[in-house]
Design an enzyme around this catalytic site. Structure first.
Site, short mmCIF file in Angstrom:
data_model
loop_
_atom_site.label_atom_id
_atom_site.label_comp_id
_atom_site.label_asym_id
_atom_site.label_seq_id
_atom_site.Cartn_x
_atom_site.Cartn_y
_atom_site.Cartn_z
N GLU A 56 3.03 -0.74 -20.03
CA GLU A 56 2.72 -2.05 -20.59
C GLU A 56 3.88 -3.03 -20.39
O GLU A 56 3.67 -4.19 -20.01
CB GLU A 56 2.42 -1.93 -22.09
CG GLU A 56 1.26 -1.01 -22.40
CD GLU A 56 1.71 0.40 -22.73
OE1 GLU A 56 1.17 0.98 -23.68
OE2 GLU A 56 2.60 0.92 -22.01
N CYS A 79 2.11 2.65 -27.47
CA CYS A 79 2.87 3.33 -28.52
C CYS A 79 3.33 2.33 -29.57
O CYS A 79 3.51 1.14 -29.30
CB CYS A 79 4.06 4.08 -27.92
SG CYS A 79 5.34 3.02 -27.22
N CYS A 88 5.75 -0.29 -27.59
CA CYS A 88 5.08 -1.18 -26.65
C CYS A 88 4.23 -2.22 -27.38
O CYS A 88 4.01 -3.32 -26.86
CB CYS A 88 4.20 -0.37 -25.70
SG CYS A 88 5.14 0.60 -24.51
N ALA A 158 -4.50 31.89 -2.18
CA ALA A 158 -5.10 31.78 -0.86
C ALA A 158 -5.78 33.10 -0.56
O ALA A 158 -5.24 34.17 -0.88
CB ALA A 158 -4.02 31.48 0.20
N LEU A 208 10.17 30.28 -3.52
CA LEU A 208 9.42 29.59 -4.57
C LEU A 208 9.96 28.19 -4.85
O LEU A 208 9.81 27.67 -5.95
CB LEU A 208 9.40 30.40 -5.87
CG LEU A 208 8.80 31.81 -5.78
CD1 LEU A 208 8.83 32.48 -7.14
CD2 LEU A 208 7.39 31.77 -5.23
N GLU A 301 1.18 31.53 -9.22
CA GLU A 301 0.80 31.89 -7.86
C GLU A 301 0.47 33.37 -7.69
O GLU A 301 0.17 33.81 -6.59
CB GLU A 301 1.92 31.48 -6.88
CG GLU A 301 2.05 29.98 -6.70
CD GLU A 301 2.73 29.60 -5.39
OE1 GLU A 301 2.96 30.49 -4.56
OE2 GLU A 301 3.02 28.41 -5.21
#
Length: 371
Positions: A56, A79, A88, A158, A208, A301
């Protein structure tokens, strides 16, 4: 509520802007905002990075004096509390905004309707619910962290067309295409942590890490987590050897030898003892611990035992599956999801598919796990 075509277009633009913060703003939510006057967008903004001004404020700064009397479209309730930045709602009131359109409420306890109430109290017209479904999905990881105190969990694998993730001898490099692997590296580069079992670590000696194909720096490097009940992770392996460069968390059971735990710690790994003998219970404890550490997105994974435990515990929120046009065969070749499995089809985890596409020669399927 009847929304104009411009209202919808402006909020969709705010949602598009919000996505630019992915991987940078966590544990905060991705938020976008647009300021419009007389059917024209006069300011745009999004939350760019954790600790930086919210969407914002960025949009109001972009609009400048044109914000007075204008409409602010924002994907999440503004907020109304002091956190890393001022409220905000105060910035919206000070800018002279006449109308605020909110896509979804903020579940954070210090906000949760308070932002809307503060704007109402200041005499600003507030309308909520435009593109609510899309905005709620956008902030799903943040919402889970706030409400369940656990991270959003993405299960990735996969596999071949006949549902195998490796051969009977354990060979898995490479089932998926180079294009599919590049997508995974992009994903790794925006998450907080990546989890594999000790079997995967021993078989593949993986790094990784996030290594984008174009050589650019990833948004972040994930915490690398190994589920290793007996602390068997090799000291000479790539994970331990790079632990001082990129963090490694070894999750052990209470029976892991003290000497092995100490050796891993001396080598630079963090060793965390999960006080449970059951692997599934250790996984639950780990996710709760990651929630305490404010991890928002976690990628699991595998291998098949870890993924099996994940689904048996109902802990997976999202699935990324890469299906290669290859036939492996063999009863001993592992499937992606191990464990006990289900007794009846009614108990199967069902996905709400969000994307089906081609990645190289593979088929990529991404979806949300329906509870």
């Amino acid at each position: 509520m009847e929304w104009s075509r411009f209202d919808v277009a402006a909020m969709q633009r705010a949602i598009e802007l919000a996505r630019h913060g992915e991987g940078h703003v966590e544990p905060n939510p991705m938020v976008g905002a647009v300021v419009a006057a007389a059917g024209t967008i006069v300011g745009e903004g999004f939350h760019q990075r954790f600790g930086r001004p919210h969407a914002e404020v960025e949009a109001l700064l972009s609009a400048g004096a044109a914000a007075r009397g204008a409409t602010l479209y924002v994907t999440l309730e503004p907020c109304c509390h002091h956190g890393k930045t001022p409220p905000c709602t105060e910035a919206v009131v000070a800018a002279g905004i006449a109308r605020v359109v909110v896509a979804a409420r903020d579940p954070f306890p210090s906000v949760n309707g308070g932002g809307i109430a503060a704007l109402h109290a200041a005499g600003i017209a507030v309308e909520a619910g435009l593109c609510e479904r899309e905005a709620t999905r956008l902030t799903a990881p943040f919402r889970k962290l706030v409400q369940a105190k656990k991270p959003w969990v993405i299960a990735k694998w996969a596999m071949s067309l006949d549902g195998r993730m490796a051969t009977a001898t354990g060979e898995s490099r490479w089932i998926s295409s180079a294009e599919s692997r590049a997508i995974v590296h992009q994903l790794r580069g925006r998450i907080d942590a990546i989890v594999v079992g000790i079997g995967t670590a021993l078989a593949d000696d993986p790094l990784l890490t996030a290594r984008p194909e174009d050589g650019t720096a990833p948004k972040r490097q994930p915490l690398r987590i190994i589920l290793d009940s007996e602390a068997r992770l090799p000291l000479e392996g790539r994970l331990v050897q790079t632990a001082r460069d990129h963090a490694v968390l070894v999750v052990t059971g209470p029976a892991a030898p003290a000497a092995r735990r100490e050796a891993l710690a001396v080598a630079g790994c963090e060793v965390w003892i999960a006080p449970a003998s059951d692997p599934g219970e250790r996984l639950d404890l780990l996710l709760a611990e990651l929630g305490r550490r404010q991890c928002t997105n976690v990628l699991v994974e595998g291998g098949s035992g870890v993924l099996g435990s994940l689904f048996e515990r109902g802990a997976a929120d999202e699935v990324w599956a890469f299906i290669a046009p290859k036939i492996i065969g063999g009863q001993a070749a592992p499937a992606p999801i191990g464990g006990r499995g289900i007794a009846g089809m009614a108990d199967a985890a069902a996905l709400e598919i969000e994307e089906i596409s081609r990645t190289g020669g593979d088929l990529f399927v991404r979806g949300i796990v329906n509870r």
